[in-house]
Write an enzyme that holds these catalytic residues in place. Structure first.
Site, short mmCIF file in Angstrom:
data_model
loop_
_atom_site.label_atom_id
_atom_site.label_comp_id
_atom_site.label_asym_id
_atom_site.label_seq_id
_atom_site.Cartn_x
_atom_site.Cartn_y
_atom_site.Cartn_z
N LYS A 120 0.83 -1.21 0.00
CA LYS A 120 0.00 0.00 0.00
C LYS A 120 0.86 1.25 0.00
O LYS A 120 0.52 2.25 -0.64
CB LYS A 120 -0.93 0.00 1.21
CG LYS A 120 -1.95 -1.12 1.15
CD LYS A 120 -3.11 -0.83 2.08
CE LYS A 120 -4.13 -1.93 2.00
NZ LYS A 120 -3.72 -3.14 2.75
N GLU A 204 -4.17 6.48 8.54
CA GLU A 204 -5.10 7.23 7.70
C GLU A 204 -6.22 7.76 8.57
O GLU A 204 -6.53 7.18 9.61
CB GLU A 204 -5.71 6.32 6.62
CG GLU A 204 -4.84 6.14 5.40
CD GLU A 204 -5.49 5.25 4.36
OE1 GLU A 204 -6.64 4.80 4.54
OE2 GLU A 204 -4.83 5.00 3.33
N HIS A 239 -14.99 -8.26 5.90
CA HIS A 239 -14.16 -8.06 4.70
C HIS A 239 -14.36 -9.14 3.64
O HIS A 239 -13.55 -9.29 2.74
CB HIS A 239 -12.69 -7.94 5.08
CG HIS A 239 -12.45 -6.87 6.10
ND1 HIS A 239 -12.63 -5.55 5.79
CD2 HIS A 239 -12.14 -6.92 7.41
CE1 HIS A 239 -12.40 -4.82 6.88
NE2 HIS A 239 -12.11 -5.63 7.87
N ARG A 296 -5.63 -8.57 -10.27
CA ARG A 296 -6.15 -9.87 -10.74
C ARG A 296 -7.54 -9.68 -11.32
O ARG A 296 -8.13 -8.61 -11.19
CB ARG A 296 -6.24 -10.83 -9.55
CG ARG A 296 -7.19 -10.27 -8.49
CD ARG A 296 -7.53 -11.24 -7.38
NE ARG A 296 -8.57 -10.69 -6.53
CZ ARG A 296 -8.39 -9.86 -5.53
NH1 ARG A 296 -7.18 -9.45 -5.21
NH2 ARG A 296 -9.42 -9.40 -4.84
C1 MV4 Z 1 -10.61 2.18 5.39
C2 MV4 Z 1 -11.85 2.37 6.03
C3 MV4 Z 1 -12.11 3.59 6.56
N1 MV4 Z 1 -11.19 4.58 6.49
N2 MV4 Z 1 -9.73 3.20 5.34
C4 MV4 Z 1 -11.03 -2.52 4.70
C5 MV4 Z 1 -10.22 -3.44 3.84
C6 MV4 Z 1 -9.23 -2.61 3.13
N3 MV4 Z 1 -9.29 -2.88 1.74
C7 MV4 Z 1 -9.56 -1.20 3.45
N4 MV4 Z 1 -10.64 -1.19 4.37
C8 MV4 Z 1 -11.10 -0.04 4.91
N5 MV4 Z 1 -10.27 1.01 4.84
C9 MV4 Z 1 -10.03 4.35 5.90
N6 MV4 Z 1 -9.14 5.33 5.85
C10 MV4 Z 1 -12.75 1.30 6.08
C11 MV4 Z 1 -12.37 0.09 5.52
C12 MV4 Z 1 -13.35 -0.93 5.64
C13 MV4 Z 1 -13.96 -1.49 4.53
C14 MV4 Z 1 -13.59 -1.12 3.25
C15 MV4 Z 1 -14.19 -1.66 2.16
C16 MV4 Z 1 -15.17 -2.60 2.34
C17 MV4 Z 1 -15.54 -3.02 3.58
C18 MV4 Z 1 -14.94 -2.47 4.70
C19 MV4 Z 1 -15.34 -2.88 5.96
C20 MV4 Z 1 -14.74 -2.32 7.05
C21 MV4 Z 1 -13.74 -1.37 6.90
#
Ligand code: MV4
Length: 498
Positions: A120, A204, A239, A296
């Site tokens: 990342k 973040e 997730h 992917r």
């Molecule tokens: C976040 C977020 C809130 N704020 N970043 C979860 C997996 C990863 N791909 C990134 N994720 C998140 N990042 C910030 N700055 C909330 C999530 C997140 C989330 C993101 C996408 C789909 C489902 C989720 C469930 C919980 C938290």
């Protein structure tokens, strides 16, 4: 680089995605090679392929994840390309490297693109020269808690500590106040070290109720980058996506274009080639932020295929052969709406516990606008060794409402006995007001779902309810007539005479 026609593809995967890739290969007159573990000896992907090579014991760590075995199988069969599917080795840069070293085409992006987007922090660095909106936060790995607190104070709480190498939410920690930063940071670092072998973490701002919107990308090796619009993937639990759709119910054409451009720039930043997905968060005020890029073909790619009319695997293969993309951004448009439900072998009434066993009955629904991508047949056991997803149910309609209605009907028509699945959960989502009105975010499951909501449903099926209602209505309609009619006015089958 010149074009090289692919004549034989080894699919380094199993289940529904192996079959899905092979179907397209066959349509393109490309021969297919399956690989299989002990337990997959008679699996549908093995039956479907032109050739099949045994690669080891059932655990993926001894079969589908062993690079040398896959490369060996490709060499033994003379395959000129390998499609990795999703999961397993699909985002493993060492695997892509090994393919190239063996003079086999890896159907996917370059090793470099996989490496950059697999980190990342490296991804943030790569997109810096483009105008990509990012969540406020740190650009490099945090060294100590004092530094972290200073930054967190300036961003404002709550903040999120993330692992650079992480994925799927692993190693993520929400921190509400300065008092908790040091402790949570320590934990995040040790979790990241043991899970990924890389303890780099960053901070973040925490977006509290985001939507998860991702953009499908397609790029060739001649510098052409297209976006194939968005998928909305907010209905997740821990997730793990369960329901996805395309397009999103809330994007305006203007926002779609801005997100599409940003996604294409992310792809450009790493000289992307092939099909890829750029993930964004969308906040309450419709601000979007770049999260990460998946290098992917994704599980949920069919909803994009339905609304664009493109076959993404065909596009991947063409790009891997060195072809120039045959369409331009202006040629692409969205037609209709598609919804996907992941059918997992899990019990939604028991906290989504894995449900293994024998598929005593397995009949997939059919019909116009109904697509089922599956990898099982009636009578098969669902093995414990792999991903519990047994099928994807995709419905397509002219409107979102129509696609959702078709999904409800298709779920009802799906007959699975012997194991529990997420089908009843899908029915719950499809009739929930928040989903129907499109007012969803990543907390949907947590906010609205309790097992009892489908347990009540399960005791009386929709079909039974409809039948009972029709019977009651007919009874009320005819009650008057019945009271004045005598027995002789009934026909032999019980219907009223006149
Ligand atoms: C976040 C977020 C809130 N704020 N970043 C979860 C997996 C990863 N791909 C990134 N994720 C998140 N990042 C910030 N700055 C909330 C999530 C997140 C989330 C993101 C996408 C789909 C489902 C989720 C469930 C919980 C938290």
């Amino acid at each position: 680089m010149s074009e090289q026609v692919i004549k034989k593809i080894l699919v380094a995967n199993r289940g529904e995605i192996a079959l899905r890739v092979m179907r397209t290969a066959r349509r393109m007159d490309i021969a297919t090679v399956a690989v299989y573990s002990d337990i997959d000896r008679d699996a549908p992907h093995v039956m479907f392929a032109n050739e099949a090579i045994h690669i080891g014991p059932s655990p993926a760590s001894q079969s589908y994840l062993i690079i040398d075995k896959i490369i060996g199988a490709a060499k033994a069969t003379g395959a000129d390309a390998i499609h990795p599917g999703y999961g397993f080795l699909s985002e493993n840069s060492e695997f892509a490297k090994a393919c190239t070293a063996a003079d086999i085409i890896f159907i996917g992006p370059s090793t470099k693109a996989i490496e950059v987007m697999g980190s990342k922090l490296a991804a943030k660095e790569a997109v810096k020269n483009y105008d990509i909106p990012m969540v406020p936060g740190t650009e490099s790995a945090l060294e100590d808690a004092t530094e972290a607190i200073t930054i967190a104070d300036s961003i404002g709480y709550p903040i999120l500590i993330k692992a650079s190498a992480g994925g799927g939410g692993k190693g993520m920690r929400v921190v509400e106040s300065a008092a908790d930063v040091e402790e949570q940071m320590k934990r995040a670092i040790s979790e990241a070290k043991s899970a990924f072998g890389d303890g780099s973490v960053f901070i973040e701002k925490y977006i509290t109720s985001p939507r998860h919107i991702e953009i499908q990308i397609l790029a060739d090796r001649h510098g052409n980058v297209l976006h194939l619009f968005e998928r909305e993937c907010s209905i997740q639990r821990r997730h793990q996506k369960v329901v996805e759709e395309a397009p999103s119910a809330v994007l305006t054409p203007e926002l779609r274009e801005r997100m599409g451009k940003a996604a294409a720039d992310v792809a450009r930043s790493c000289d992307y080639e092939g099909a890829g997905t750029v993930e964004f968060l969308l906040d309450d005020d419709y601000n979007f932020y770049f999260l990460e890029m998946n290098t992917r073909l994704q599980v949920e790619h069919p909803v994009t295929e339905m609304i664009t009319g493109l076959d993404l695997v065909e596009q991947q293969i063409k790009v891997a052969q060195g072809e120039v993309l045959s369409m331009k951004q202006e040629d692409l448009s969205i037609t209709g709406h598609a919804v996907e439900l992941r059918v997992y072998a899990e019990d939604p009434e028991e906290n989504f516990m894995p449900s293994i066993g024998n598929l005593k009955v397995y009949r997939a629904p059919e019909g116009e606008g109904v697509r089922v991508d599956d990898g099982f047949r009636e009578g098969m056991d669902v093995p414990i060794f792999y991903d519990p997803m047994i099928a994807k149910l995709i419905t397509y309609g002219a409107t979102r409402k129509e696609a959702i209605e078709k999904m409800t009907k298709a779920i009802n028509d799906y007959q699975i006995e012997g194991i529990k699945t997420t089908l009843p959960f899908g029915a719950f989502v499809c009739k929930h007001d928040a989903f129907i009105s499109g007012k969803i975010d990543t907390h949907f499951v947590k906010k609205y779902y309790t097992p009892s909501l489908i347990a009540e449903e399960a005791s009386i099926s929709d079909d039974e309810k409809v039948a009972a209602m029709i019977a009651l209505q007919a009874y009320l309609d005819k009650k008057e007539k019945l009271t004045i009619a005598n027995a002789s006015s009934f026909n032999w089958d019980g219907r009223l005479g006149n």
